[in-house]
Design an enzyme around this catalytic site. Structure first.
Site, PDB file in Angstrom:
ATOM      1  N   TYR A 182       0.862  -1.174   0.000  1.00  0.00           N
ATOM      2  CA  TYR A 182       0.000   0.000   0.000  1.00  0.00           C
ATOM      3  C   TYR A 182       0.899   1.225   0.000  1.00  0.00           C
ATOM      4  CZ  TYR A 182      -3.244   3.588   1.581  1.00  0.00           C
ATOM      5  OH  TYR A 182      -3.991   4.735   1.664  1.00  0.00           O
TER       6      TYR A 182
ATOM      7  N   GLU B 220      -3.354   7.617  -4.047  1.00  0.00           N
ATOM      8  CA  GLU B 220      -3.181   6.301  -3.425  1.00  0.00           C
ATOM      9  C   GLU B 220      -2.994   5.208  -4.469  1.00  0.00           C
ATOM     10  OE1 GLU B 220      -6.008   4.692  -0.153  1.00  0.00           O
ATOM     11  OE2 GLU B 220      -6.628   3.659  -1.979  1.00  0.00           O
TER      12      GLU B 220
END
Ligand code: GDP
Ligand code: MN
Length: 400
Positions: A112, A200
């Protein structure tokens, strides 16, 4: 402002981040063609992905890894004919009108990575985890230490040494350290240059070793960006990504009239001027046992037409069983609000209780106007102060 994954992937690709190619489809046939293109180019996986402004698609069955064109057809048929329900959508889910059919990759590990503004430290920050993928929320909740942080320099942004340090902390080794660090730098630069509020990549993947890449390759296979609405005047490319189909229609209408409107879950419609007063109005409504149906700030300079439109928007919400008007006239003149109430009573009609609290500029004239129109607005009560107004609207809507 939110954008679709395929648009965020485009920004990443333009910044030089490795992103598998793909095509956008709005019909099953187009999706099948896009999958054929993936396989014809030598790919062994085509990933069919719903393009909606919500995450959690993988778990909801709206990201499908397909090995054949037939599998892609089945996935596209399912996604285009079912609403997607995930923890990030409203309970009734979202209709899917667009798909991304992308070339898929084999995955050795999922990471992530994101850049966002950390309000508590007043810095932009790079956050990353070696436990990326569809369970990142769970990781963040149960094991916050697995989420690594690197603040950006307020002036000079993310430095190469910071990016490399993060790559090492995530466990990248050999040649993949530089690949990962390069992606972090490009992500941070894109975040700043595009006036993003979130950039993101989840997951950022490491592919298994292959002949061409003996240590594997670092690739972005999902992207979620949000942007600062107030910067759109200088972000024409991003602005062009705006997809009205993904937005609440009332919020769009309000926007066109220069009103800031946010739909909420309650039943008491609130018309207020100023964001601070709007928030205290919502607080006091809740304090007295009511639930606001919306946040609507008409601002200081809204015209009578805009305020009338504001009432139309509030009253078009079927859940609204009462309306509270709370205006402190500074630049906004109370008589303009009064005229808009009277016009709305004629054109839309207040079938539900209406409580009006006005104070400030031209309040005497406003009160006279409302008094004279009382016969036309039978559900109207006027209130002396904010507490009185909140109590009245809650009492008037209780059991309604
Ligand atoms: P999200 O659930 O909305 O965040 O959608 P993602 O695009 O992140 O996909 C969810 C999951 O599907 C990922 O975490 C991967 O595990 C899997 N996935 C997505 N694309 C691929 C791919 O190209 N290959 C493989 N093997 N899995 C993929
Ligand atoms: Mn994802």
């Amino acid at each position: 402002m939110r954008v679709h994954e395929f648009q965020a992937r485009q920004l990443l690709a333009e910044a030089g981040v490795p992103v598998p190619s793909g095509g956008v489809a709005t019909t099953i046939d187009e999706a099948v063609k896009a999958a054929e293109t993936v396989f014809a180019a030598g790919g062994s996986i085509a990933v069919v992905k719903a393009q909606v402004h919500a995450g959690g698609r993988g778990k909801a069955g709206f990201v499908k890894v397909c090995k054949t064109v037939d599998e892609a057809r089945t996935a596209a048929t399912f996604m285009l004919s079912n609403r997607m329900v995930s923890p990030q959508t409203p309970p009734e889910g979202l209709a899917v009108s667009r798909l991304l059919v992308a070339s898929g990759v084999d995955i050795a590990k999922e990471f992530y990575v994101a850049v966002l503004t950390d309000r508590s430290t007043r810095r932009n920050v790079l956050i990353a985890s070696a436990e990326g993928g569809v369970d990142i929320e769970h990781v963040a909740e149960t094991r916050p230490e697995a989420i690594l942080k690197q603040p950006l320099d307020p002036v000079t942004g993310l430095h190469p040494y910071m990016a490399r340090d993060m790559a090492f902390r995530l466990g990248f080794q050999g040649k993949t350290v530089a690949q990962a660090a390069d992606i972090f730098l490009k992500l941070a630069r894109t975040f700043i240059e595009k006036d993003a509020t979130l950039a993101e990549i989840n997951p950022l993947v490491l592919t298994p070793a292959s002949a061409a890449h003996p240590e594997g390759q670092v690739i972005a296979i999902d992207a979620k960006f949000t942007f600062d609405d107030n910067a759109m005047f200088r972000q024409k490319q991003v602005q062009a990504f705006f997809d009205p189909a993904e937005e609440n229609p009332s919020e769009i209408r309000a926007n066109e009239f220069g009103l800031s409107y946010v739909a909420l879950d309650g039943t008491i419609g609130c018309l207020v001027n100023g964001a601070g007063l709007a928030m205290s109005t919502m607080d006091i409504v809740k304090l007295h046992g009511g639930e606001p149906a919306n946040f609507l700030d008409v601002g200081g300079s809204a015209s009578e037409e805009a305020v009338t439109e504001a009432f139309r928007i509030i009253l078009s919400d079927a859940r609204v069983n009462g309306v509270l008007v709370n205006i402190f006239g500074g630049i906004m003149q109370c008589d303009r609000i009064a005229r808009a109430i009277i016009a709305s009573a004629k054109t839309v009609g207040f079938k539900v209780p209406l409580v009006v609290r006005l104070e400030g500029t031209n309040v005497t004239e406003a009160r006279k106007l409302l008094e004279a129109a009382r016969g036309d607005i039978p559900t109207m009560q006027t209130a002396g102060d904010l507490t009185d107004a909140a109590k009245r609207i809650v009492a008037a809507t209780k059991g309604a």
